[in-house]
Design an enzyme around this catalytic site. Structure first.
Site, short mmCIF file in Angstrom:
data_model
loop_
_atom_site.label_atom_id
_atom_site.label_comp_id
_atom_site.label_asym_id
_atom_site.label_seq_id
_atom_site.Cartn_x
_atom_site.Cartn_y
_atom_site.Cartn_z
N GLY A 35 104.16 -49.39 -21.09
CA GLY A 35 105.35 -48.49 -20.79
C GLY A 35 106.61 -48.76 -21.25
O GLY A 35 107.48 -47.95 -21.17
N ALA A 36 106.74 -49.87 -21.78
CA ALA A 36 107.95 -50.20 -22.50
C ALA A 36 108.50 -49.52 -23.89
O ALA A 36 109.71 -49.29 -23.81
CB ALA A 36 108.00 -51.86 -23.08
N GLY A 37 107.47 -48.73 -24.29
CA GLY A 37 107.76 -47.80 -25.22
C GLY A 37 107.31 -48.14 -26.67
O GLY A 37 107.80 -47.79 -27.67
N SER A 106 100.66 -57.93 -26.18
CA SER A 106 100.38 -59.25 -26.53
C SER A 106 101.26 -60.04 -25.76
O SER A 106 102.44 -60.63 -26.12
CB SER A 106 100.96 -59.13 -28.09
OG SER A 106 101.79 -58.36 -28.60
P1 ADP Z 1 103.90 -48.72 -24.27
O1 ADP Z 1 102.98 -48.25 -25.60
O2 ADP Z 1 104.65 -49.86 -24.32
O3 ADP Z 1 102.91 -48.99 -23.35
P2 ADP Z 1 104.65 -46.04 -24.63
O4 ADP Z 1 105.26 -45.61 -25.83
O5 ADP Z 1 103.12 -45.32 -24.45
O6 ADP Z 1 104.75 -47.37 -23.95
O7 ADP Z 1 105.37 -45.25 -23.10
C1 ADP Z 1 106.73 -45.40 -23.17
C2 ADP Z 1 107.44 -43.94 -22.37
O8 ADP Z 1 108.72 -44.07 -22.14
C3 ADP Z 1 106.85 -42.85 -22.93
O9 ADP Z 1 106.85 -41.91 -22.21
C4 ADP Z 1 108.40 -42.50 -23.83
O10 ADP Z 1 108.83 -41.25 -23.87
C5 ADP Z 1 109.46 -42.95 -22.69
N1 ADP Z 1 110.57 -43.64 -23.48
C6 ADP Z 1 111.69 -43.16 -22.85
N2 ADP Z 1 112.86 -43.67 -23.89
C7 ADP Z 1 112.25 -44.33 -24.52
C8 ADP Z 1 112.74 -45.14 -25.78
N3 ADP Z 1 114.02 -45.39 -25.85
N4 ADP Z 1 111.85 -45.81 -26.70
C9 ADP Z 1 110.57 -45.72 -26.23
N5 ADP Z 1 110.04 -44.75 -25.25
C10 ADP Z 1 110.83 -44.21 -24.52
#
Ligand code: ADP
Length: 195
Positions: A35-37, A106
């Site tokens: 959920g980090a992005g 990771s």
């Molecule tokens: P991960 O792959 O790390 O598990 P995801 O990319 O699947 O995370 O999910 C991250 C969530 O956070 C998404 O719903 C995305 O739209 C949201 N988000 C909000 N701001 C950002 C940002 N600056 N960068 C990346 N994701 C973001």
């Protein structure tokens, strides 16, 4: 017999600034909590590079576990093996002149170090995609934290399995502070690409 004409030693018609550059073949390794992005940024970076005619490929957990690593579970040993495989695939892409964008939690430093060791210095860009656990859990894009809190997903990173943050990442991106477009610009800058 090879009838290909020899390649010209130089491109005399082009001024230095116009000559094609070596493609920025690198592994961009995005690590951070679920959920980090990581996946969001990986695909945004891939799209940005492809718009510039660069060849890039995202290797993410879901894609790898759907095929190459479908035999692996989530024990520490299986996670390590999944990361090892991803690193070797990324190396193959880099050797082929492409950008490999790896998006995997990771969580362990030792496994990221082993991945880095496969690459020439500078070809492995470790990026810490950093948000507080509370933010990642609030986002919970796949409902995994909810399942982990209910006990349905044992050994979930950040809940009952540790995440070891990078000590000296090439880049740290706070995705709760920076919008996606700004994160992509910072990634591109670290790859030596102008906006
Ligand atoms: P991960 O792959 O790390 O598990 P995801 O990319 O699947 O995370 O999910 C991250 C969530 O956070 C998404 O719903 C995305 O739209 C949201 N988000 C909000 N701001 C950002 C940002 N600056 N960068 C990346 N994701 C973001």
């Amino acid at each position: 017999m090879n009838h290909m004409p020899p390649l010209p030693a130089a491109l005399p018609g082009l001024r230095e600034a116009e000559r094609p550059q070596r493609p920025p073949a690198r592994a961009v390794w995005l690590t951070g909590l679920s959920g980090a992005g990581k996946t969001t940024l990986a695909h945004a970076l891939e799209a940005s590079l492809q718009r510039d005619g660069l060849r890039a490929c995202v290797l993410d957990g879901d894609r790898l576990r759907a095929g190459l690593s479908s035999d692996l579970g989530f024990t520490d040993a299986d996670r390590a093996e999944s990361i090892r495989r991803a690193a070797h695939v990324a190396r193959l892409f880099v050797d082929a002149g492409m950008v490999a964008i790896v998006a995997l939690i990771s969580p362990f430093r030792a496994e990221r170090a082993a991945a880095r060791a496969l690459f020439a210095p500078g070809d492995f860009i470790e990026v810490y995609v950093n948000v507080p656990l509370a933010v990642a859990e609030e986002r919970d894009p796949k409902g995994l934290y909810r399942r982990a809190r209910s006990g349905a997903l044992p050994r979930f990173t950040g809940i009952d399995s540790p995440y070891e943050p990078p000590g000296a990442p090439v880049l740290e991106l706070r995705t709760d502070v920076l919008p996606v477009a700004e994160c992509v610009e910072r990634l591109r800058a670290r790859m030596g690409l102008v906006p």
